[in-house]
Design a protein around this motif. Structure first.
Motif, PDB file in Angstrom:
ATOM      1  N   UNK A 155       0.818  -1.210   0.000  1.00  0.00           N
ATOM      2  CA  UNK A 155       0.000   0.000   0.000  1.00  0.00           C
ATOM      3  C   UNK A 155       0.855   1.264   0.000  1.00  0.00           C
ATOM      4  N   UNK A 156       1.944   1.236   0.785  1.00  0.00           N
ATOM      5  CA  UNK A 156       2.837   2.401   0.833  1.00  0.00           C
ATOM      6  C   UNK A 156       3.472   2.645  -0.532  1.00  0.00           C
ATOM      7  N   UNK A 157       3.934   1.567  -1.166  1.00  0.00           N
ATOM      8  CA  UNK A 157       4.547   1.709  -2.491  1.00  0.00           C
ATOM      9  C   UNK A 157       3.534   2.238  -3.504  1.00  0.00           C
ATOM     10  N   UNK A 158       2.280   1.843  -3.316  1.00  0.00           N
ATOM     11  CA  UNK A 158       1.229   2.310  -4.214  1.00  0.00           C
ATOM     12  C   UNK A 158       1.024   3.816  -4.097  1.00  0.00           C
ATOM     13  N   UNK A 159       1.291   4.378  -2.913  1.00  0.00           N
ATOM     14  CA  UNK A 159       1.086   5.810  -2.682  1.00  0.00           C
ATOM     15  C   UNK A 159       2.294   6.647  -3.081  1.00  0.00           C
ATOM     16  N   UNK A 160       3.497   6.164  -2.762  1.00  0.00           N
ATOM     17  CA  UNK A 160       4.683   7.012  -2.967  1.00  0.00           C
ATOM     18  C   UNK A 160       5.523   6.598  -4.164  1.00  0.00           C
ATOM     19  N   UNK A 161       5.307   5.394  -4.692  1.00  0.00           N
ATOM     20  CA  UNK A 161       6.127   4.910  -5.795  1.00  0.00           C
ATOM     21  C   UNK A 161       7.347   4.156  -5.295  1.00  0.00           C
ATOM     22  N   UNK A 162       7.875   3.288  -6.128  1.00  0.00           N
ATOM     23  CA  UNK A 162       8.996   2.427  -5.731  1.00  0.00           C
ATOM     24  C   UNK A 162      10.292   3.187  -5.476  1.00  0.00           C
TER      25      UNK A 162
ATOM     26  N   UNK B 291      16.603   6.273 -10.568  1.00  0.00           N
ATOM     27  CA  UNK B 291      15.153   6.378 -10.384  1.00  0.00           C
ATOM     28  C   UNK B 291      14.411   5.994 -11.657  1.00  0.00           C
ATOM     29  N   UNK B 292      14.974   6.354 -12.797  1.00  0.00           N
ATOM     30  CA  UNK B 292      14.327   6.052 -14.075  1.00  0.00           C
ATOM     31  C   UNK B 292      14.202   4.553 -14.290  1.00  0.00           C
ATOM     32  N   UNK B 293      15.269   3.813 -13.929  1.00  0.00           N
ATOM     33  CA  UNK B 293      15.223   2.361 -14.087  1.00  0.00           C
ATOM     34  C   UNK B 293      14.333   1.713 -13.038  1.00  0.00           C
ATOM     35  N   UNK B 294      14.372   2.217 -11.798  1.00  0.00           N
ATOM     36  CA  UNK B 294      13.508   1.664 -10.758  1.00  0.00           C
ATOM     37  C   UNK B 294      12.050   1.846 -11.130  1.00  0.00           C
ATOM     38  N   UNK B 295      11.757   2.964 -11.786  1.00  0.00           N
ATOM     39  CA  UNK B 295      10.375   3.282 -12.131  1.00  0.00           C
ATOM     40  C   UNK B 295       9.757   2.249 -13.059  1.00  0.00           C
ATOM     41  N   UNK B 296      10.590   1.465 -13.756  1.00  0.00           N
ATOM     42  CA  UNK B 296      10.068   0.442 -14.653  1.00  0.00           C
ATOM     43  C   UNK B 296       9.204  -0.572 -13.901  1.00  0.00           C
ATOM     44  N   UNK B 297       9.441  -0.717 -12.593  1.00  0.00           N
ATOM     45  CA  UNK B 297       8.663  -1.673 -11.794  1.00  0.00           C
ATOM     46  C   UNK B 297       7.813  -0.971 -10.750  1.00  0.00           C
ATOM     47  N   UNK B 298       7.616   0.346 -10.895  1.00  0.00           N
ATOM     48  CA  UNK B 298       6.849   1.100  -9.910  1.00  0.00           C
ATOM     49  C   UNK B 298       5.365   1.091 -10.248  1.00  0.00           C
ATOM     50  N   UNK B 299       4.543   1.184  -9.219  1.00  0.00           N
ATOM     51  CA  UNK B 299       3.102   1.189  -9.429  1.00  0.00           C
ATOM     52  C   UNK B 299       2.570   2.573  -9.742  1.00  0.00           C
ATOM     53  N   UNK B 300       3.442   3.608  -9.611  1.00  0.00           N
ATOM     54  CA  UNK B 300       3.004   4.969  -9.896  1.00  0.00           C
ATOM     55  C   UNK B 300       4.209   5.831 -10.241  1.00  0.00           C
ATOM     56  N   UNK B 301       4.010   7.007 -10.840  1.00  0.00           N
ATOM     57  CA  UNK B 301       5.140   7.873 -11.171  1.00  0.00           C
ATOM     58  C   UNK B 301       5.884   8.305  -9.922  1.00  0.00           C
ATOM     59  N   UNK B 302       7.186   8.488 -10.057  1.00  0.00           N
ATOM     60  CA  UNK B 302       7.951   8.944  -8.886  1.00  0.00           C
ATOM     61  C   UNK B 302       8.033  10.453  -8.829  1.00  0.00           C
ATOM     62  N   UNK B 303       7.642  11.143  -9.896  1.00  0.00           N
ATOM     63  CA  UNK B 303       7.562  12.591  -9.883  1.00  0.00           C
ATOM     64  C   UNK B 303       6.141  13.016 -10.239  1.00  0.00           C
ATOM     65  N   UNK B 304       5.607  14.053  -9.560  1.00  0.00           N
ATOM     66  CA  UNK B 304       4.261  14.513  -9.894  1.00  0.00           C
ATOM     67  C   UNK B 304       4.170  14.896 -11.366  1.00  0.00           C
ATOM     68  N   UNK B 305       3.137  14.404 -12.032  1.00  0.00           N
ATOM     69  CA  UNK B 305       2.908  14.782 -13.417  1.00  0.00           C
ATOM     70  C   UNK B 305       3.651  13.936 -14.424  1.00  0.00           C
TER      71      UNK B 305
ATOM     72  N   UNK C  95      12.231   2.898  -1.827  1.00  0.00           N
ATOM     73  CA  UNK C  95      13.562   2.286  -1.703  1.00  0.00           C
ATOM     74  C   UNK C  95      14.552   3.262  -1.065  1.00  0.00           C
ATOM     75  N   UNK C  96      14.558   4.521  -1.524  1.00  0.00           N
ATOM     76  CA  UNK C  96      15.467   5.508  -0.941  1.00  0.00           C
ATOM     77  C   UNK C  96      15.177   5.712   0.540  1.00  0.00           C
ATOM     78  N   UNK C  97      13.902   5.760   0.923  1.00  0.00           N
ATOM     79  CA  UNK C  97      13.528   5.969   2.322  1.00  0.00           C
ATOM     80  C   UNK C  97      13.992   4.809   3.198  1.00  0.00           C
ATOM     81  N   UNK C  98      13.909   3.594   2.682  1.00  0.00           N
ATOM     82  CA  UNK C  98      14.331   2.426   3.461  1.00  0.00           C
ATOM     83  C   UNK C  98      15.835   2.430   3.696  1.00  0.00           C
TER      84      UNK C  98
END
Length: 419
Positions: A274-281, A394-408, A285-288
């Motif tokens: 759920x957290x990953x769904x809200x903030x993105x992968x 971040x660009x490569x991690x985003x390939x497996x993210x459930x949402x964008x890592x930057x707004x917009x 990962x950086x926060x952890x």
């Protein structure tokens, strides 16, 4: 047709049975030896060298279990390796509980530790086929977080042993009973995929696909996590106990309270999906890694303060459980055709890091006459955790993210088509 396209009736039993499996295999089966090592030393007269050899053999059994479990999965489906892992945990913990000689103890510890190699990766295969697509990340988070309950219960039994004179053998009998229960629970839970590994890509194609550019951040994160988590689990108890933290009444080791805090805080791993769904992968990962750095820093700076040790253990418990869940669905999203193969590859990288970390940390700690010692080990762990995000794109991690890592910004996910 991909085996992921085969429709199987969803079952709520899968996350519960998987949770129990990881609770046992990655809890007492893998960690009880270190938790109860002071009692085992007293009972069997173990030297530091012999205790270390047994620990190394146990880790080797876990590492060996990974490819053996993968082979079983390939030929017999996900239920077979889980049941083998349950059997080795039951037999190993039971053998250690009644051990009369060092050889019996070592055999039980090693056999029990091998269960961790069998009992996790098959659930990636099962979840992709049984769990509804929208619930797969949550299902994998629940399963991976089982470890935290196992660790907390092990710590609680260690506390009971210290304050009531219960004895370590009784605790290990309870662990063996839990392993038997886990084995029986997984028979019906994994029945929909029993004996059926599905039609998977050829081995060569599967291995070649692991070399894609998107896997680099996953590989870097896995090795770094393996080093830091093993450093913490290997040396945190010694660091806190030597400094006199958490010594209460007959309790002269920081291990039970440290493990309880570690396990309870790790329950946050249940919300990883759920957290990953809200903030993105990428942000998760950086926060952890930032939380891991703080955990190491607290143990380096204030090892004698009970509040600092408990906070450090809680942070590390949350990091380990959440990162484990992240690796599970991160690898499954990158490689939806070979979810268990890819996750096994990630665990091998974590295991390699786990070999490197304690080996180097132990040498560095023994060279403490120059001022490095365990304090330096924890400063080094903090630095590695803090610096790791610099090597993650971040660009490569985003390939497996459930949402964008930057707004917009539109996310470029690579999920498979709905089953």
């Amino acid at each position: 047709m991909s085996y992921l396209s085969r429709r199987i009736e969803p079952t709520a039993a899968l996350p519960a049975a998987g949770f129990l499996a990881t609770a046992i295999a990655y809890g007492p089966a893998r960690m009880a030896y270190g938790l109860f090592l002071p009692d085992l030393r007293a009972t069997f007269g173990l030297s530091t060298e012999l205790a270390g050899l047994i620990a190394s053999a146990a880790f080797g059994a876990f590492l060996a279990g990974l490819p053996l479990g993968a082979a079983l999965l390939t030929f017999r489906g996900p239920r077979a390796p889980v049941l083998v892992g349950g059997a080795t945990a039951t037999a190993g913990l039971g053998l250690a509980a009644v051990a009369e000689t060092t050889a019996m103890l070592a055999s039980g510890v090693v056999l029990a530790a091998s269960s961790a190699g069998f009992c996790w990766t098959p659930y990636n295969n099962a979840a992709e086929r049984i769990a509804p697509r929208e619930k797969r990340a949550h299902t994998l988070s629940v399963i991976s977080t089982g470890t935290t309950v196992g660790v907390a219960i092990a710590g609680g039994l260690a506390l009971a042993a210290a304050f009531s004179g219960l004895g370590w053998r009784v605790a290990w009998v309870v662990f063996a009973g839990g392993a038997l229960l886990m084995t029986l629970a997984n028979i019906p839970a994994l029945r929909p995929v029993a004996g059926d590994p599905g039609t998977q890509p050829g081995a060569g194609a599967g291995v070649r696909s692991l070399k894609r550019a998107e896997t680099r951040p996953l590989a870097v994160a896995a090795v770094s996590f393996g080093i830091t988590s093993a450093l913490y689990l290997s040396f945190a108890v010694d660091r806190a106990t030597t400094a006199g933290a958490l010594a209460v009444g007959p309790l002269d080791s920081a291990a039970p309270l440290l493990f309880v805090a570690f396990g309870i805080a790790g329950l946050v791993g249940l919300a990883t999906g759920e957290i990953e769904n809200r903030v993105g992968l990428p942000a998760l990962v950086w926060s952890l890694f930032a939380a891991s750095a703080l955990s190491f820093a607290l143990m380096a700076l204030r090892p004698g303060a009970g509040w600092a040790v408990l906070l450090s253990a809680a942070l590390q418990g949350a990091v380990i459980m959440m990162m484990s869940a992240v690796f599970s669905f991160w690898s499954a999203r990158l490689f939806p055709q070979i979810p268990s193969v890819s996750f096994t590859a990630v665990l091998v990288l974590v295991a390699i890091g786990s070999v490197i970390g304690p080996a180097i940390g132990g040498v560095a700690a023994d060279a403490g006459t120059g001022g490095f010692g365990l304090e330096g080990v924890f400063y080094a762990g903090a630095a590695l955790s803090a610096l790791t995000p610099l090597g993650l794109s971040a660009t490569l991690i985003e390939q497996a993210s459930s949402r964008p890592w930057r707004p917009g910004r539109r996310s470029r996910t690579i999920f498979s088509a709905p089953a």
